[in-house]
Design an enzyme around this catalytic site. Structure first.
Site, PDB file in Angstrom:
ATOM      1  N   CYS A   1       0.863  -1.179   0.000  1.00  0.00           N
ATOM      2  CA  CYS A   1       0.000   0.000   0.000  1.00  0.00           C
ATOM      3  C   CYS A   1       0.899   1.229   0.000  1.00  0.00           C
ATOM      4  O   CYS A   1       2.007   1.198  -0.505  1.00  0.00           O
ATOM      5  CB  CYS A   1      -0.961  -0.019   1.192  1.00  0.00           C
ATOM      6  SG  CYS A   1      -0.142  -0.024   2.798  1.00  0.00           S
ATOM      7  N   MET A   2       0.431   2.318   0.596  1.00  0.00           N
ATOM      8  CA  MET A   2       1.217   3.553   0.578  1.00  0.00           C
ATOM      9  C   MET A   2       2.510   3.441   1.373  1.00  0.00           C
ATOM     10  O   MET A   2       3.525   4.026   1.013  1.00  0.00           O
ATOM     11  CB  MET A   2       0.379   4.700   1.141  1.00  0.00           C
ATOM     12  CG  MET A   2      -0.731   5.155   0.225  1.00  0.00           C
ATOM     13  SD  MET A   2      -0.106   5.929  -1.272  1.00  0.00           S
ATOM     14  CE  MET A   2       0.676   7.383  -0.574  1.00  0.00           C
TER      15      MET A   2
END
Length: 515
Positions: free
Chosen positions: A30-31
């Site tokens: 993810c981020m």
């Protein structure tokens, strides 16, 4: 060392510590986190992983998550995938690292307690509803980089327009900023079909109906439809329906006709339901979400901000924050920004203030102070996992007082919203200082930045004060305000106090997470 070599070295350091290539069943990111599905969790060497220079922390959830930070994770993940592919055939799985119960209670062990507590809660609360929310998150999280990039371009374009600079360039910037948002329903439909086990392109095809300009000529429920009506919620519903229609066709359509009949029926049936039902219903729901958000902050103001900022971290601990992702996206579609994210970002400010207070309250605990010093820069930029799972959550009370800091920061921004100064973000994902380039509002960029910066300062200060004066009981302070150097080990081995201390923070930390 070249950047590529550095990223590969980080991946090479991580791989054996998670049990080797044979222990990895799937890889995603993810981020900020490398997310791994593992065959055997017992083969993971948590403490050794946390000692890897690029690793900010670890989280044991439905997947095993290694916090690397924004930017780094996107570069390390491809290298990690290559190493796993190379090593899967021949690499034996290493034996697990045995735990030593006599080790002094260091910052590393404190972080391990936080991860274990979170893993236990997740296992206990893995309800179908929460699993569904994780699926929703998996649909929207891949869209975040585009939302961020387009959001920053939109902010730059707005600044240039207000200053009347580069008038020949601003239309091009507007096209770059708006193009993705105009077609976001298609990407949502594609990801939804992929997540729910259908053919991704069919999900995207059905969702594309929503943004097709020709729907303006169609009437449903006595009203003309509008292109984009229903937005991401309509696209989500349309793609889910397409998946179920496709699966039904796969079961009943003869194989010889499958390639022709299944995609046709999938688009036809799902498209008709979308046009004559879902677009209208989802449009009403989307409008209601925007109206409610405006009403909440216009009337609730400081009170609404206090509740949102104060309870966001417990929502994160329970996994319920994922329900907010489509709400944020819907608000960005409707208004150009989400007014909720800057308030929720105050939870991170409270964590930073609490961590600084812990640093000053434990002057003799070199281990925890070192962890705080290394994690604070990431905390200021909105990456809060190292502080949460390495410091405040396992200590217990500092987690609660950090939430207090978030509540005060949220109340500050909510108060200005009630006065008519909306503070919003044009994208989701970043927090803390990293949110500044994405800020937008209804009274000029300068006022918006000033209000958000004021909220951060209030969150830092409130989190610090609450933690410094109320974050430690006498027993907790006595236990942790000691040196963690090796010379202290004999005392630790002969005293039962560390076990008691570990139980104390564990019990305290469970309370806010169970709200």
């Amino acid at each position: 060392m070249a950047t590529e070599d550095k990223n590969r070295a980080t991946a090479a350091a991580i791989l054996p510590l998670v049990g080797g290539a044979a222990n990895v069943s799937s890889i995603a990111h993810c981020m900020t986190r490398l997310r791994l599905s593992l065959h055997d969790r017992l083969l993971v060497q948590d403490e050794a992983l946390k000692a890897v220079p690029a690793v900010m922390g670890v989280v044991d959830d439905d997947t095993y998550q290694i916090v690397l930070g924004p930017g780094t994770v996107a570069r390390v993940t491809p290298e990690f995938e290559k190493l796993v592919e190379e090593g899967r055939v021949s690499e034996p799985a290493p034996a697990p690292s045995p735990a030593d119960p006599s080790t002094p209670l260091t910052a590393e062990e404190l972080a391990a307690q936080g991860a274990e507590m979170k893993a236990a809660r997740k296992a206990k609360n893995a309800t179908p509803f929460k699993l569904f929310l994780r699926r929703i998150a998996n649909i929207f999280v891949p869209l975040i980089p585009a939302l961020i990039g387009c959001g920053i371009i939109a902010g730059l374009n707005g600044l240039l327009v207000n200053l009347e600079w580069l008038p020949s360039v601003t239309p091009a910037l507007a096209a770059m900023a708006s193009g993705f948002m105009a077609l976001i329903a298609v990407f949502v439909g594609y990801n939804t079909a992929k997540e729910f086990g259908g053919t991704p392109i069919l999900g995207g095809a059905v969702a594309a109906i929503i943004v097709f300009p020709g729907v303006a000529d169609i009437e449903a429920f006595g009203q003309k439809l509008s292109p984009g009506q229903g937005g991401v919620l309509g696209a989500l519903g349309a793609a889910v329906l397409a998946v179920y229609v496709e699966k039904w066709c796969r079961r009943w359509v003869p194989e010889a006709l499958d390639v022709l009949v299944t995609p046709t029926l999938t688009v036809l049936i799902s498209g008709l339901v979308t046009i004559f039902g879902l677009m209208y219903v989802a449009g009403e729901v989307s409008t209601a979400i925007g109206t409610f958000a405006d009403w909440l902050l216009s009337n609730g103001g400081a009170g609404a901000g206090l509740v949102l900022g104060g309870f966001f971290l417990p929502l994160v601990m329970l996994g319920l924050h994922q329900a907010l992702i489509p709400i944020h996206t819907t608000l960005i579609e409707q208004q150009g920004y989400t007014v909720l994210l800057p308030i929720l970002a105050m939870a991170g400010a409270g964590q930073v203030g609490a961590a600084i207070a812990v640093y000053f309250r434990l002057p003799r605990n070199e281990s925890i102070r070192k962890t705080i010093k290394s994690a604070l820069p990431a905390g200021f930029l909105g990456v809060g996992e190292p502080l949460i799972y390495g410091v405040s959550l396992p200590l217990g009370r500092p987690f609660v007082t950090a939430c207090v800091g978030g509540a005060f920061g949220g109340a500050f921004i909510g108060f200005f919203n009630q006065l008519g100064d909306a503070v919003g973000s044009t994208a989701i994902g970043p927090s803390g200082w990293a949110l500044f380039p994405l800020l937008d509002g209804n009274h000029g960029l300068g006022a918006t930045i000033a209000i958000y910066a004021g909220g951060l300062l209030v969150g830092y200060l409130a989190g610090f004060v609450a933690t410094y004066f109320f974050g430690f009981s006498k027993d907790l302070l006595t236990e942790f305000n000691v040196s963690q150097e090796p010379s202290a080990s004999p005392a630790a081995e002969t005293s039962p106090a560390p076990a008691t201390a570990a139980a104390g923070p564990d019990a305290l930390a469970k309370e806010p997470a169970g709200v």
